[in-house]
Design an enzyme around this catalytic site. Structure first.
Site, PDB file in Angstrom:
ATOM      1  N   CYS A   1      22.134  11.393 -26.921  1.00 35.46           N
ATOM      2  CA  CYS A   1      21.005  10.626 -26.374  1.00 35.46           C
ATOM      3  C   CYS A   1      19.925  11.557 -25.854  1.00 35.46           C
ATOM      4  O   CYS A   1      20.172  12.395 -24.985  1.00 35.46           O
ATOM      5  CB  CYS A   1      21.496   9.722 -25.254  1.00 35.46           C
ATOM      6  SG  CYS A   1      20.179   8.816 -24.425  1.00 35.46           S
TER       7      CYS A   1
ATOM      8  N   CYS B   1       0.008  16.851  -2.846  1.00 37.16           N
ATOM      9  CA  CYS B   1      -1.239  17.197  -2.160  1.00 37.16           C
ATOM     10  C   CYS B   1      -1.360  18.722  -2.156  1.00 37.16           C
ATOM     11  O   CYS B   1      -0.662  19.415  -1.411  1.00 37.16           O
ATOM     12  CB  CYS B   1      -1.187  16.645  -0.741  1.00 37.16           C
ATOM     13  SG  CYS B   1      -2.705  16.851   0.196  1.00 37.16           S
TER      14      CYS B   1
END
Length: 341
Positions: free
Chosen positions: A195, A164
């Protein structure tokens, strides 16, 4: 009991309660600091932009100064970006750091611009805010310390985050202008270190990195899929493309991070992941990057930081193919710690 005595007791109770809350706020550092105080006082956050209070007054308009430096809040539904849906990027109005994109903006109904996630977590910092007799998480710009708003856990899935943010703290640039600015101020680097879920996450946390993407590099098959790469026959390595601001982090710093993020002595594997797609590679974009990568690699080899020889390849960057969407920000979406730590 006389009414006058009841009134006096009630007034005394209110006064004592107010004093106790003030003391509790002080205990938890709840009183909102100005952004200038925070920039000077938070030693663990190295601000890239530090200005005096007078300098901020000159640089910002009165509403921006009240919100961003004095930690104020604009009235709900009054900000220019509350009901605003153009495509583009939202930057910090105080220092120009990229914060959010229009793709993550949504209507929450509270009266302030709402976002599901930032462009890069490293561009934000958080602190506890105990004002208004509640505990909230304040959001600040990591580059200059300016107050932006708060983050809550009442947003849409999967993260449930609701950033917000005050409109006064934002500077919006349309998609074309944002892309043009990015091209002028940013550079890219490509690394492979096992990975790509964990590698992407680690690079995304580096200050100065504006964006990171998981993908495939160094192979011969065009437009490979994850299934193709997993056959270990396409020649691709699971890679990460890093877009960064060279004014905030250098390519050399990124190369050093690369060596710190994984074990560069493991050949065609990284931990339990085995195959050439998990090899250690630095894909350089130009001769300058090549020289830097070779220099840093040589320094690590001479330092004795690793007991075995470094097997990292340093090769020209070819086509980078972005991986499927479910691989992007995989750690943040799924919290698979074994892939990031």
């Amino acid at each position: 009991m006389k009414p006058s005595i009841k009134i006096a007791i009630l007034a005394l109770s209110i006064l004592l309660g107010w004093a106790g809350w003030r003391s509790l706020n002080a205990l938890f550092n709840a009183a909102p600091q100005s952004a200038t105080q925070a920039a000077k006082g938070e030693k663990d956050m190295a601000k890239k932009v530090v200005k005096s209070d007078q300098e901020w007054k000159k640089a910002l308009n009165s509403e921006q100064y009240r919100v961003m430096i004095q930690c104020g809040t604009e009235r709900p539904f009054s900000g220019k970006y509350n009901d605003f849906w153009e495509k583009g990027t939202y930057f910090c109005a105080a220092c120009g750091t990229p914060l959010f994109t229009s793709e993550t903006k949504y209507e929450h109904g509270t009266g302030w611009p709402s976002f599901m996630s930032p462009i890069n977590e490293a561009n934000l910092e958080y602190r506890d805010d105990f004002s208004l007799m509640m505990r909230r998480t304040e959001v600040r710009c990591a580059a200059c310390g300016a107050h932006l708003g708060h983050v809550f856990d009442d947003g849409p899935g999967p993260s449930r985050k609701h950033y917000c943010i005050n409109s006064a703290a934002l500077d919006f640039k349309p998609e074309t202008a944002a892309k043009s600015a990015a091209k002028q101020k940013t550079e890219t680097a490509i690394f492979a270190a096992g990975c790509f879920w964990g590698v992407e996450y680690k690079f995304s946390r580096v200050k100065g990195v504006l964006a990171s993407a998981a993908g495939y590099s160094g192979g011969v098959t065009k437009n490979p899929t994850y299934r193709d790469v997993c056959t270990d026959k396409t020649g691709h390595a699971e890679s990460v493309e890093v877009t960064y601001d060279p004014a905030r982090v250098s390519y050399e710093d990124l190369v050093r991070k690369f060596f710190d993020f994984h074990d560069p002595t493991q050949l065609n594997r990284q931990g339990p992941d085995v195959g050439t797609q998990y090899r250690s590679v630095i894909f350089y974009n130009d001769e300058g990057q090549k020289r830097t990568a070779e220099k840093v690699k040589a320094e690590y080899e001479k330092s004795g930081a690793f007991k075995k020889s470094i097997v990292t390849e340093i090769v020209p960057a070819g086509e980078f193919y972005k991986a499927e969407e479910y691989h992007q920000k995989y750690y943040e979406k799924n919290k698979i710690k074994s892939c990031a730590f």
